[in-house]
Design an enzyme around this catalytic site. Structure first.
Site, short mmCIF file in Angstrom:
data_model
loop_
_atom_site.label_atom_id
_atom_site.label_comp_id
_atom_site.label_asym_id
_atom_site.label_seq_id
_atom_site.Cartn_x
_atom_site.Cartn_y
_atom_site.Cartn_z
N CYS A 1 0.81 -1.22 0.00
CA CYS A 1 0.00 0.00 0.00
C CYS A 1 0.84 1.27 0.00
CB CYS A 1 -0.97 -0.01 1.18
SG CYS A 1 -0.19 0.00 2.82
N HIS B 1 -2.61 1.30 6.89
CA HIS B 1 -2.93 1.17 5.47
C HIS B 1 -3.12 2.55 4.86
CE1 HIS B 1 -4.20 -0.86 1.85
NE2 HIS B 1 -5.36 -0.22 1.84
N HIS C 1 -5.77 1.47 -4.23
CA HIS C 1 -4.84 0.98 -3.21
C HIS C 1 -4.38 -0.43 -3.56
CE1 HIS C 1 -8.06 -1.34 -0.68
NE2 HIS C 1 -8.40 -1.31 -1.95
#
Length: 365
Positions: free
Chosen positions: A281, A331, A343
């Site tokens: 990510c 994240h 993402h």
């Protein structure tokens, strides 16, 4: 004052440690780590089964083709056998007609030929003709019988080939069914493990948010009880540990980053990856921002702390979206608008669109 700061700092550090422990997805001792290890093992087995499945299907198709060729040959041979049997019947009728003719006309023996001959040369000629005639009849019968036997032998062999080919098809079909059945079970197992991982990750995220909120609340309570109005720690521009309101910093974000991120849709997730061959990510965010000349660290928490905080309600395309809390962002995604982001979700997935639901803060550069 120093005592109050130490207490607040310890509270935040405690929350960070709890968060790190709960969200350590790759540690083999955690449930998530164990599930991911199990998923990798199943996926490796599944790749092998995919190859075995291709081989089994190919063998089955070859067996079907072989069976078809044998059946065609048998059909052709049956036609040839009927022709041979017809020719044999005709020959038998011809021989019967000739035998009947000889019987009616009187059989000519050697003695008759002897007394009927006017000379020795004529005798030799007559005997030679009789011998050739008899040999011709015998050869005809023998050749037809031999031809029939050859056709019969070929039919027996082709019948045997047919049975062998049918057995080959049956064996190949059984192997194909077994491989495809195993493949289906492994795919179902993979889906189940992924669902378990997502469930565990959601539970871990919830526990992490609760732990971080408790740590921040403890720090805020400790600071307020001493009459202090501040006490932000570890936020680095990420919203602060005091939980104060986040003000829209204004600006239009970095919309060019969205177009860059869209180029990498479908690229597989790779833990620690930060290139088009594979992203995690924060690696995706770092790589896309580098294309517009902005250098970021490879880590969601560091990226959040280096950014200017943006409320979720004020996100602009190109802003980063962080999940976690003020203590730890686990994240990050790139906001594209309409409540969506691009993402790199998790192991086994690819770069894709996702919802920003659950994000705690945005970041702008």
């Amino acid at each position: 004052m120093n005592s109050r700061r130490r207490i607040a700092t310890l509270a935040v550090l405690l929350g960070t440690l709890v968060l790190s422990f709960v969200l350590a997805p790759t540690a083999p001792s955690t449930p998530i780590g164990s599930k991911k290890a199990q998923l990798r093992a199943v996926q490796a087995r599944l790749q092998t089964v995919y190859q075995q499945s291709d081989v089994a299907v190919e063998k089955y198709n070859q067996a079907i083709g072989q069976l078809g060729a044998v059946r065609h040959a048998i059909k052709q041979n049956k036609r040839q056998l009927k022709v041979a049997e017809y020719n044999l019947a005709v020959a038998y009728r011809q021989l019967a007609t000739r035998a009947e003719s000889i019987y009616k006309s009187r059989d000519v023996g050697v003695v008759d030929v002897l007394f009927a001959s006017n000379s020795f040369d004529e005798l030799v000629t007559q005997l030679d003709a009789m011998e050739r005639l008899g040999n011709s009849d015998v050869d005809t019968v023998r050749s037809i019988a031999a031809y029939r036997q050859v056709i019969k032998d070929r039919r027996v062999k082709l019948d045997a080939d047919k049975k062998a080919a049918a057995q080959l098809v049956q064996t190949a079909a059984t192997q194909k069914a077994q491989i495809l059945g195993l493949q289906n079970r492994l795919e179902q197992m993979t889906s189940g493990i992924r669902a378990d991982i997502q469930r565990l990750q959601a539970q871990a995220a919830a526990r992490a948010r609760a732990a971080a909120a408790a740590a921040a609340a403890a720090a805020a309570q400790q600071s307020s009880s001493s009459g202090s109005s501040g006490g932000s720690s570890g936020g680095g521009g990420g919203g602060g540990g005091g939980g104060g309101p986040i003000v829209d910093p204004g600006g239009s974000g970095r919309s060019a980053v969205v177009s860059i991120a869209q180029r990498y849709l479908g690229v597989p997730y790779v833990y620690g990856g930060a290139s088009p061959s594979g992203f995690d990510c924060s690696g995706l965010a770092m790589y896309c921002y580098a294309q517009i000349g902005i250098g970021l660290s490879h880590g969601a928490t560091d990226q959040q702390r280096a950014s200017t905080p943006v409320p979720i309600s004020a996100l602009q395309p190109g802003d980063l979206v962080f999940f976690g809390s003020a203590s730890y962002s686990y994240h990050v995604g790139i906001y594209v608008g309409g409540g969506s982001m691009i993402h790199a979700p998790h192991t086994g997935a690819v770069v894709s669109y996702g919802s920003v639901s659950g994000a705690w803060i945005g970041g702008r550069f």
